[in-house]
Design a protein around this motif. Structure first.
Motif, PDB file in Angstrom:
ATOM      1  N   GLY A  40      -1.243   1.412  -4.703  1.00  0.00           N
ATOM      2  CA  GLY A  40      -0.064   0.585  -4.439  1.00  0.00           C
ATOM      3  C   GLY A  40       0.045  -0.517  -5.467  1.00  0.00           C
ATOM      4  O   GLY A  40      -0.187  -0.297  -6.645  1.00  0.00           O
ATOM      5  N   GLY A  82      10.650   3.215   3.125  1.00  0.00           N
ATOM      6  CA  GLY A  82       9.399   3.722   3.679  1.00  0.00           C
ATOM      7  C   GLY A  82       8.433   4.271   2.653  1.00  0.00           C
ATOM      8  O   GLY A  82       7.523   5.025   2.996  1.00  0.00           O
ATOM      9  N   ARG A 134       6.399   2.366   0.840  1.00  0.00           N
ATOM     10  CA  ARG A 134       5.198   1.525   0.910  1.00  0.00           C
ATOM     11  C   ARG A 134       5.175   0.762   2.228  1.00  0.00           C
ATOM     12  O   ARG A 134       6.210   0.551   2.865  1.00  0.00           O
ATOM     13  CB  ARG A 134       5.189   0.490  -0.231  1.00  0.00           C
ATOM     14  CG  ARG A 134       5.325   1.045  -1.633  1.00  0.00           C
ATOM     15  CD  ARG A 134       4.045   1.669  -2.134  1.00  0.00           C
ATOM     16  NE  ARG A 134       4.195   2.259  -3.447  1.00  0.00           N
ATOM     17  CZ  ARG A 134       3.886   1.651  -4.591  1.00  0.00           C
ATOM     18  NH1 ARG A 134       3.441   0.419  -4.591  1.00  0.00           N
ATOM     19  NH2 ARG A 134       4.038   2.291  -5.735  1.00  0.00           N
ATOM     20  N   GLU A 135       3.978   0.324   2.598  1.00  0.00           N
ATOM     21  CA  GLU A 135       3.782  -0.614   3.702  1.00  0.00           C
ATOM     22  C   GLU A 135       3.359  -1.928   3.071  1.00  0.00           C
ATOM     23  O   GLU A 135       2.880  -1.940   1.932  1.00  0.00           O
ATOM     24  CB  GLU A 135       2.681  -0.120   4.633  1.00  0.00           C
ATOM     25  CG  GLU A 135       3.032   1.168   5.329  1.00  0.00           C
ATOM     26  CD  GLU A 135       1.892   1.698   6.182  1.00  0.00           C
ATOM     27  OE1 GLU A 135       2.195   2.208   7.249  1.00  0.00           O
ATOM     28  OE2 GLU A 135       0.724   1.610   5.739  1.00  0.00           O
ATOM     29  N   LYS A 159       2.445   4.622   0.788  1.00  0.00           N
ATOM     30  CA  LYS A 159       2.730   5.359   2.013  1.00  0.00           C
ATOM     31  C   LYS A 159       3.274   6.746   1.674  1.00  0.00           C
ATOM     32  O   LYS A 159       2.913   7.722   2.313  1.00  0.00           O
ATOM     33  CB  LYS A 159       3.733   4.565   2.845  1.00  0.00           C
ATOM     34  CG  LYS A 159       4.003   5.098   4.207  1.00  0.00           C
ATOM     35  CD  LYS A 159       4.908   4.148   4.973  1.00  0.00           C
ATOM     36  CE  LYS A 159       5.293   4.733   6.313  1.00  0.00           C
ATOM     37  NZ  LYS A 159       6.223   3.863   7.027  1.00  0.00           N
ATOM     38  N   ASP A 160       4.146   6.807   0.651  1.00  0.00           N
ATOM     39  CA  ASP A 160       4.780   8.069   0.264  1.00  0.00           C
ATOM     40  C   ASP A 160       4.960   8.069  -1.255  1.00  0.00           C
ATOM     41  O   ASP A 160       5.837   7.389  -1.783  1.00  0.00           O
ATOM     42  CB  ASP A 160       6.130   8.184   0.976  1.00  0.00           C
ATOM     43  CG  ASP A 160       6.825   9.512   0.755  1.00  0.00           C
ATOM     44  OD1 ASP A 160       6.833  10.003  -0.397  1.00  0.00           O
ATOM     45  OD2 ASP A 160       7.378  10.048   1.724  1.00  0.00           O
ATOM     46  N   TYR A 177      11.215  -0.417  -1.868  1.00  0.00           N
ATOM     47  CA  TYR A 177      10.058   0.372  -1.446  1.00  0.00           C
ATOM     48  C   TYR A 177       9.821   0.249   0.058  1.00  0.00           C
ATOM     49  O   TYR A 177       9.473   1.224   0.722  1.00  0.00           O
ATOM     50  CB  TYR A 177       8.796  -0.093  -2.179  1.00  0.00           C
ATOM     51  CG  TYR A 177       8.525   0.567  -3.501  1.00  0.00           C
ATOM     52  CD1 TYR A 177       9.252   1.657  -3.971  1.00  0.00           C
ATOM     53  CD2 TYR A 177       7.488   0.099  -4.294  1.00  0.00           C
ATOM     54  CE1 TYR A 177       8.967   2.241  -5.190  1.00  0.00           C
ATOM     55  CE2 TYR A 177       7.198   0.686  -5.514  1.00  0.00           C
ATOM     56  CZ  TYR A 177       7.931   1.762  -5.956  1.00  0.00           C
ATOM     57  OH  TYR A 177       7.639   2.354  -7.157  1.00  0.00           O
ATOM     58  N   SER A 217       7.987   6.707  -3.668  1.00  0.00           N
ATOM     59  CA  SER A 217       7.648   5.641  -4.615  1.00  0.00           C
ATOM     60  C   SER A 217       8.150   5.975  -6.012  1.00  0.00           C
ATOM     61  O   SER A 217       8.677   5.096  -6.705  1.00  0.00           O
ATOM     62  CB  SER A 217       6.137   5.398  -4.637  1.00  0.00           C
ATOM     63  OG  SER A 217       5.727   4.768  -3.448  1.00  0.00           O
ATOM     64  N   SER A 253       0.831  -1.201   0.000  1.00  0.00           N
ATOM     65  CA  SER A 253       0.000   0.000   0.000  1.00  0.00           C
ATOM     66  C   SER A 253       0.866   1.253   0.000  1.00  0.00           C
ATOM     67  O   SER A 253       1.937   1.295   0.604  1.00  0.00           O
ATOM     68  CB  SER A 253      -0.962  -0.007   1.190  1.00  0.00           C
ATOM     69  OG  SER A 253      -0.254  -0.178   2.395  1.00  0.00           O
TER      70      SER A 253
END
Length: 91
Positions: A47, A73, A75-76, A11-12, A69, A16, A9
């Protein structure tokens, strides 16, 4: 061999974009090593999804943690064992 669906997903978005080439190189390497069955982005920008091939959940989690990724940080991730049902043989 088991399959694991890994949801990456967003996150930033800026990170990304910046680390996309490294992420794509990582996926290419993992596909070549037969550790990734398939992958792709969600068209709504939320994502992406990676299907890992691994012996157990801990191994798949380790693969996910190696993704640039995740490391920067951008993506989670959420990961679940996934049962492949298909008329095609991907092995």
């Amino acid at each position: 061999m088991k399959y694991f669906a890994c949801f990456l997903s967003m996150k930033d978005e800026e990170k990304s974009q910046k680390y996309r080439p490294q992420h794509l190189d990582f996926l290419k390497k993992m596909r070549h090593e037969k550790k990734v069955l398939m992958n792709g982005r969600f068209t709504d920008g939320a994502g992406g999804l990676i299907i890992y091939r691994a012996n157990h959940l801990d191994e798949a989690i380790q693969y996910a943690k190696e993704d640039p990724y995740i490391q920067v940080g951008a993506r989670e991730f959420e990961i679940h064992e996934w049962e492949l049902v298909s008329e095609y043989n991907f092995d």
